[in-house]
Scaffold this active site. Structure first.
Site, PDB file in Angstrom:
ATOM      1  N   HIS A   1       0.856  -1.193   0.000  1.00 57.53           N
ATOM      2  CA  HIS A   1       0.000   0.000   0.000  1.00 57.53           C
ATOM      3  C   HIS A   1       0.895   1.247   0.000  1.00 57.53           C
ATOM      4  CE1 HIS A   1      -3.469  -2.305   1.859  1.00 57.53           C
ATOM      5  NE2 HIS A   1      -2.465  -3.047   2.267  1.00 57.53           N
TER       6      HIS A   1
ATOM      7  N   GLU B   1       2.439  -1.079   4.532  1.00 57.05           N
ATOM      8  CA  GLU B   1       2.173   0.298   4.147  1.00 57.05           C
ATOM      9  C   GLU B   1       3.511   0.994   3.869  1.00 57.05           C
ATOM     10  OE1 GLU B   1      -0.485   2.140   3.653  1.00 57.05           O
ATOM     11  OE2 GLU B   1      -2.164   1.049   4.563  1.00 57.05           O
TER      12      GLU B   1
HETATM   13 ZN   LIG Z   1      -4.106   0.475   0.624  1.00 51.87          ZN
END
Ligand SMILES: [Zn+2]
Length: 260
Positions: free
Chosen positions: A60, A127
């Site tokens: 992400h 992330e």
């Molecule tokens: Zn995401």
């Protein structure tokens, strides 16, 4: 009556000792994880099992570009509710781990990949702190490569099983952005990537069927094509062309080749 300073200090010391004893008592008596067993069944254990493990790594971008703010969101909630990820990588390459590898982080949401729908239960979420528009930093990508090497070897996740959030939630998510260097990851052996020299796809080659084989949910073909373009061609257009067919033909041959 207001207590004197000496009394207050003694009370703080007593409180500190008492809380330390409580912590120690808790460590001695509380199991780390309560067993999850049915009260309806006789517990008749078999030794033949192992922990359920992740099969996929989902990347992400945070859309924030501020590591303090990003970590705060990942440890509380965003506008849609509580969210988390197993790891977050800052622009300077620092890696924070927020959720144990064996636990289910809340990073994927409604998603589908290769027929799997509960992606949170079967994946590791990473992330990468980025504002969603800027290039990813070199230290950040180097840390990501190191982390992918660690995760795939330690958890037994296939090296090609690295995808973006946008790949598993086409039409709903667009991260990581077109700036993400998938080709660099592929040079380190992570993610599914086509051959450098593409062989032309045979006449009648079905690109959408090949996208489904790769893992994409093609129930909305336009959204799937945009997600595929973002990942493999660093653009977000919605029409398949001959180059797409050649890329997908290469990916299909890799997926169907006998494993070494
Ligand atoms: Zn995401």
């Amino acid at each position: 009556m207001i207590p004197g300073a000496a009394t207050v200090a003694r009370c703080f010391r007593l409180a500190a000792v008492a809380s330390l004893l409580l912590v120690l008592a808790g460590c001695a008596t509380t199991p780390a994880v309560a067993p999850q067993r049915s009260s309806l069944a006789h517990w008749t254990p078999s030794p033949n099992f192992n922990a359920r493990k992740a099969q996929l790594i989902v990347l992400h971008h945070t859309s924030i570009g501020d590591p303090v703010a990003a970590l705060r969101v990942l440890r509380t909630r965003n506008s849609e509710g509580p969210v988390s990820a197993h790891y977050m990588i800052e622009a300077d390459g620092r890696i924070d781990q927020l959720v144990d590898d064996g636990d289910r982080a809340w990073h994927a949401g409604a998603a589908r990949w290769a027929g799997m729908t509960d992606i949170n239960s079967s994946s590791i979420g990473i992330e990468i702190d980025n504002d969603g528009e800027s290039p990813f930093s070199q230290p950040q990508i180097q840390s990501l490569v190191n982390l992918l090497a660690d995760l795939t070897s330690r958890l037994g996740i296939p090296r090609e099983a690295v995808v973006g959030h946008g790949d598993i939630a086409p039409g709903r998510k667009n991260d990581p952005s077109v700036q993400f260097p998938w080709a660099t990851l592929a040079r380190y052996g992570f993610g599914l990537w086509p051959d450098a020299v593409l062989i032309p796809a045979p006449p009648g080659f079905d690109s959408l069927a090949a996208m489904r084989l790769v893992g994409y949910d093609v129930s909305n073909p336009r959204n799937a094509i945009i997600a595929f373009h973002r990942h493999y061609r660093a653009m977000e257009t919605d029409t398949l062309d001959a180059t797409d067919a050649n890329i997908l033909y290469s990916l299909q041959r890799k997926l169907m080749a006998p494993r070494q």
